[in-house]
Design a protein around this motif. Structure first.
Motif, PDB file in Angstrom:
ATOM      1  N   LYS A 172       6.824  17.223  12.311  1.00 45.73           N
ATOM      2  CA  LYS A 172       7.913  17.281  13.296  1.00 45.73           C
ATOM      3  C   LYS A 172       9.124  16.447  12.889  1.00 45.73           C
ATOM      4  O   LYS A 172       9.968  16.136  13.728  1.00 45.73           O
ATOM      5  N   ASN A 173       9.191  16.019  11.632  1.00 44.05           N
ATOM      6  CA  ASN A 173      10.314  15.215  11.123  1.00 44.05           C
ATOM      7  C   ASN A 173      10.534  13.923  11.905  1.00 44.05           C
ATOM      8  O   ASN A 173      11.636  13.394  11.954  1.00 44.05           O
ATOM      9  N   GLU A 174       9.455  13.411  12.501  1.00 43.28           N
ATOM     10  CA  GLU A 174       9.561  12.163  13.257  1.00 43.28           C
ATOM     11  C   GLU A 174       8.191  11.509  13.343  1.00 43.28           C
ATOM     12  O   GLU A 174       7.178  12.124  13.030  1.00 43.28           O
ATOM     13  N   GLY A 175       8.175  10.269  13.764  1.00 43.16           N
ATOM     14  CA  GLY A 175       6.906   9.573  13.964  1.00 43.16           C
ATOM     15  C   GLY A 175       6.641   9.383  15.443  1.00 43.16           C
ATOM     16  O   GLY A 175       7.490   9.663  16.286  1.00 43.16           O
ATOM     17  N   ILE A 176       5.452   8.900  15.739  1.00 45.44           N
ATOM     18  CA  ILE A 176       5.089   8.551  17.115  1.00 45.44           C
ATOM     19  C   ILE A 176       5.318   7.051  17.260  1.00 45.44           C
ATOM     20  O   ILE A 176       4.725   6.265  16.522  1.00 45.44           O
ATOM     21  N   ILE A 177       6.167   6.664  18.197  1.00 42.12           N
ATOM     22  CA  ILE A 177       6.384   5.233  18.428  1.00 42.12           C
ATOM     23  C   ILE A 177       6.091   4.900  19.889  1.00 42.12           C
ATOM     24  O   ILE A 177       6.327   5.705  20.780  1.00 42.12           O
ATOM     25  N   VAL A 178       5.536   3.709  20.076  1.00 40.46           N
ATOM     26  CA  VAL A 178       5.182   3.221  21.409  1.00 40.46           C
ATOM     27  C   VAL A 178       5.699   1.794  21.538  1.00 40.46           C
ATOM     28  O   VAL A 178       5.478   0.970  20.645  1.00 40.46           O
ATOM     29  N   PHE A 232       0.839  -1.195   0.000  1.00 43.55           N
ATOM     30  CA  PHE A 232       0.000   0.000   0.000  1.00 43.55           C
ATOM     31  C   PHE A 232       0.877   1.248   0.000  1.00 43.55           C
ATOM     32  O   PHE A 232       0.654   2.176  -0.795  1.00 43.55           O
ATOM     33  N   PHE A 233       1.853   1.285   0.876  1.00 41.20           N
ATOM     34  CA  PHE A 233       2.721   2.461   0.976  1.00 41.20           C
ATOM     35  C   PHE A 233       3.427   2.717  -0.362  1.00 41.20           C
ATOM     36  O   PHE A 233       3.462   3.858  -0.834  1.00 41.20           O
ATOM     37  N   ILE A 234       3.944   1.683  -0.964  1.00 37.56           N
ATOM     38  CA  ILE A 234       4.600   1.836  -2.271  1.00 37.56           C
ATOM     39  C   ILE A 234       3.618   2.399  -3.293  1.00 37.56           C
ATOM     40  O   ILE A 234       3.962   3.264  -4.090  1.00 37.56           O
ATOM     41  N   SER A 235       2.370   1.938  -3.250  1.00 35.92           N
ATOM     42  CA  SER A 235       1.379   2.373  -4.242  1.00 35.92           C
ATOM     43  C   SER A 235       0.966   3.836  -4.085  1.00 35.92           C
ATOM     44  O   SER A 235       0.494   4.445  -5.043  1.00 35.92           O
ATOM     45  N   VAL A 236       1.139   4.411  -2.887  1.00 33.20           N
ATOM     46  CA  VAL A 236       0.711   5.799  -2.675  1.00 33.20           C
ATOM     47  C   VAL A 236       1.875   6.784  -2.552  1.00 33.20           C
ATOM     48  O   VAL A 236       1.645   7.987  -2.430  1.00 33.20           O
ATOM     49  N   GLN A 237       3.094   6.307  -2.625  1.00 27.61           N
ATOM     50  CA  GLN A 237       4.250   7.186  -2.427  1.00 27.61           C
ATOM     51  C   GLN A 237       4.203   8.430  -3.313  1.00 27.61           C
ATOM     52  O   GLN A 237       4.417   9.540  -2.819  1.00 27.61           O
ATOM     53  N   ALA A 238       3.935   8.278  -4.574  1.00 29.01           N
ATOM     54  CA  ALA A 238       3.931   9.427  -5.491  1.00 29.01           C
ATOM     55  C   ALA A 238       2.855  10.436  -5.107  1.00 29.01           C
ATOM     56  O   ALA A 238       3.025  11.645  -5.313  1.00 29.01           O
ATOM     57  N   GLN A 239       1.750   9.958  -4.535  1.00 30.68           N
ATOM     58  CA  GLN A 239       0.645  10.850  -4.157  1.00 30.68           C
ATOM     59  C   GLN A 239       0.921  11.610  -2.859  1.00 30.68           C
ATOM     60  O   GLN A 239       0.178  12.523  -2.508  1.00 30.68           O
ATOM     61  N   LEU A 240       1.975  11.250  -2.156  1.00 25.60           N
ATOM     62  CA  LEU A 240       2.302  11.918  -0.896  1.00 25.60           C
ATOM     63  C   LEU A 240       3.055  13.228  -1.103  1.00 25.60           C
ATOM     64  O   LEU A 240       3.169  14.032  -0.176  1.00 25.60           O
ATOM     65  N   LYS A 241       3.533  13.461  -2.302  1.00 31.06           N
ATOM     66  CA  LYS A 241       4.295  14.680  -2.580  1.00 31.06           C
ATOM     67  C   LYS A 241       3.465  15.910  -2.213  1.00 31.06           C
ATOM     68  O   LYS A 241       2.327  16.057  -2.635  1.00 31.06           O
ATOM     69  N   GLY A 242       4.070  16.763  -1.374  1.00 29.00           N
ATOM     70  CA  GLY A 242       3.399  17.989  -0.947  1.00 29.00           C
ATOM     71  C   GLY A 242       2.379  17.808   0.157  1.00 29.00           C
ATOM     72  O   GLY A 242       1.814  18.785   0.642  1.00 29.00           O
ATOM     73  N   LYS A 243       2.127  16.588   0.577  1.00 24.93           N
ATOM     74  CA  LYS A 243       1.132  16.309   1.629  1.00 24.93           C
ATOM     75  C   LYS A 243       1.776  16.435   3.013  1.00 24.93           C
ATOM     76  O   LYS A 243       2.961  16.185   3.200  1.00 24.93           O
ATOM     77  N   LYS A 244       0.945  16.772   3.964  1.00 21.28           N
ATOM     78  CA  LYS A 244       1.318  16.751   5.370  1.00 21.28           C
ATOM     79  C   LYS A 244       1.064  15.327   5.856  1.00 21.28           C
ATOM     80  O   LYS A 244      -0.035  14.801   5.679  1.00 21.28           O
ATOM     81  N   VAL A 245       2.078  14.677   6.441  1.00 24.51           N
ATOM     82  CA  VAL A 245       1.972  13.267   6.827  1.00 24.51           C
ATOM     83  C   VAL A 245       2.410  13.090   8.285  1.00 24.51           C
ATOM     84  O   VAL A 245       3.417  13.647   8.720  1.00 24.51           O
ATOM     85  N   LEU A 246       1.632  12.306   9.021  1.00 21.76           N
ATOM     86  CA  LEU A 246       1.972  11.904  10.386  1.00 21.76           C
ATOM     87  C   LEU A 246       2.151  10.389  10.366  1.00 21.76           C
ATOM     88  O   LEU A 246       1.269   9.672   9.891  1.00 21.76           O
ATOM     89  N   LEU A 247       3.272   9.915  10.870  1.00 21.55           N
ATOM     90  CA  LEU A 247       3.551   8.473  10.926  1.00 21.55           C
ATOM     91  C   LEU A 247       3.506   8.007  12.385  1.00 21.55           C
ATOM     92  O   LEU A 247       3.941   8.727  13.282  1.00 21.55           O
ATOM     93  N   PHE A 248       2.994   6.792  12.598  1.00 20.56           N
ATOM     94  CA  PHE A 248       2.923   6.258  13.958  1.00 20.56           C
ATOM     95  C   PHE A 248       2.930   4.746  13.925  1.00 20.56           C
ATOM     96  O   PHE A 248       2.593   4.128  12.917  1.00 20.56           O
ATOM     97  N   GLY A 249       3.313   4.133  15.050  1.00 18.81           N
ATOM     98  CA  GLY A 249       3.273   2.682  15.162  1.00 18.81           C
ATOM     99  C   GLY A 249       3.901   2.195  16.447  1.00 18.81           C
ATOM    100  O   GLY A 249       4.567   2.935  17.157  1.00 18.81           O
ATOM    101  N   SER A 250       3.680   0.932  16.722  1.00 20.72           N
ATOM    102  CA  SER A 250       4.226   0.306  17.924  1.00 20.72           C
ATOM    103  C   SER A 250       5.348  -0.646  17.537  1.00 20.72           C
ATOM    104  O   SER A 250       5.477  -1.056  16.388  1.00 20.72           O
ATOM    105  N   TYR A 251       6.156  -0.991  18.535  1.00 18.71           N
ATOM    106  CA  TYR A 251       7.249  -1.929  18.309  1.00 18.71           C
ATOM    107  C   TYR A 251       7.460  -2.746  19.571  1.00 18.71           C
ATOM    108  O   TYR A 251       7.019  -2.353  20.649  1.00 18.71           O
ATOM    109  N   GLY A 252       8.138  -3.861  19.420  1.00 24.57           N
ATOM    110  CA  GLY A 252       8.375  -4.722  20.571  1.00 24.57           C
ATOM    111  C   GLY A 252       9.848  -4.983  20.815  1.00 24.57           C
ATOM    112  O   GLY A 252      10.222  -5.533  21.832  1.00 24.57           O
ATOM    113  N   TRP A 253      10.687  -4.571  19.892  1.00 21.93           N
ATOM    114  CA  TRP A 253      12.121  -4.787  20.022  1.00 21.93           C
ATOM    115  C   TRP A 253      12.811  -3.744  19.163  1.00 21.93           C
ATOM    116  O   TRP A 253      12.175  -3.029  18.409  1.00 21.93           O
TER     117      TRP A 253
END
Length: 135
Positions: free
Chosen positions: A108-114, A65-86
């Motif tokens: 903010k040039n960063e994502g939210i990670i938990v 999905f991410f690969i399919s929308v990469q070109a459409q993200l140009k100029g967009k405001k994007v917030l990234l987030f996710g969880s991790y275990g290691w």
């Protein structure tokens, strides 16, 4: 500001974060498998995916999905987030870089990670960050 919150979650941790992000930015919430819209119709996009394997995005649904929308993200405001275990969050740093290389503005040039299951405090951070993201 019309905002889409699109996520993939295996254990429910990133889903909890996605719900909090959607509440904070008053965005439309979609699991990645059910998003049939057009990224170009949104002013801002919040994307959520946990760290998988060797600190990578989930490979069967989210990465394609991410690969399919990469070109459409140009100029967009994007917030990234996710969880991790290691690990140390390398997947998020790589994802931020990839998203910026698409020409998107990553909030903010960063994502939210938990780490693991989000606490009430973590979910408050998700809501507050998302509210700032759209203002």
């Amino acid at each position: 500001m019309k905002t889409a919150v699109i996520y993939w979650s295996g254990t429910g941790n990133t889903q909890m974060m996605a719900t909090a992000v959607a509440e904070g930015c008053k965005g439309e919430l979609f699991e990645v498998s059910s998003f049939t819209g057009d990224i170009s119709e949104y002013d801002a996009i919040a994307l959520g995916c946990p760290s998988m394997g060797a600190e990578e995005l989930e490979e069967n649904e989210f990465e394609p999905f991410f690969i399919s929308v990469q070109a459409q993200l140009k100029g967009k405001k994007v917030l990234l987030f996710g969880s991790y275990g290691w690990g140390d969050g390398e997947w998020m740093r790589n994802w931020v870089e990839r998203t910026q290389e698409c020409g998107a503005y990553v909030y903010k040039n960063e994502g939210i990670i938990v780490n693991e299951t989000p606490s009430d405090e973590d979910l408050t951070v998700c809501r507050m960050t998302a509210a700032g993201f759209v203002n």
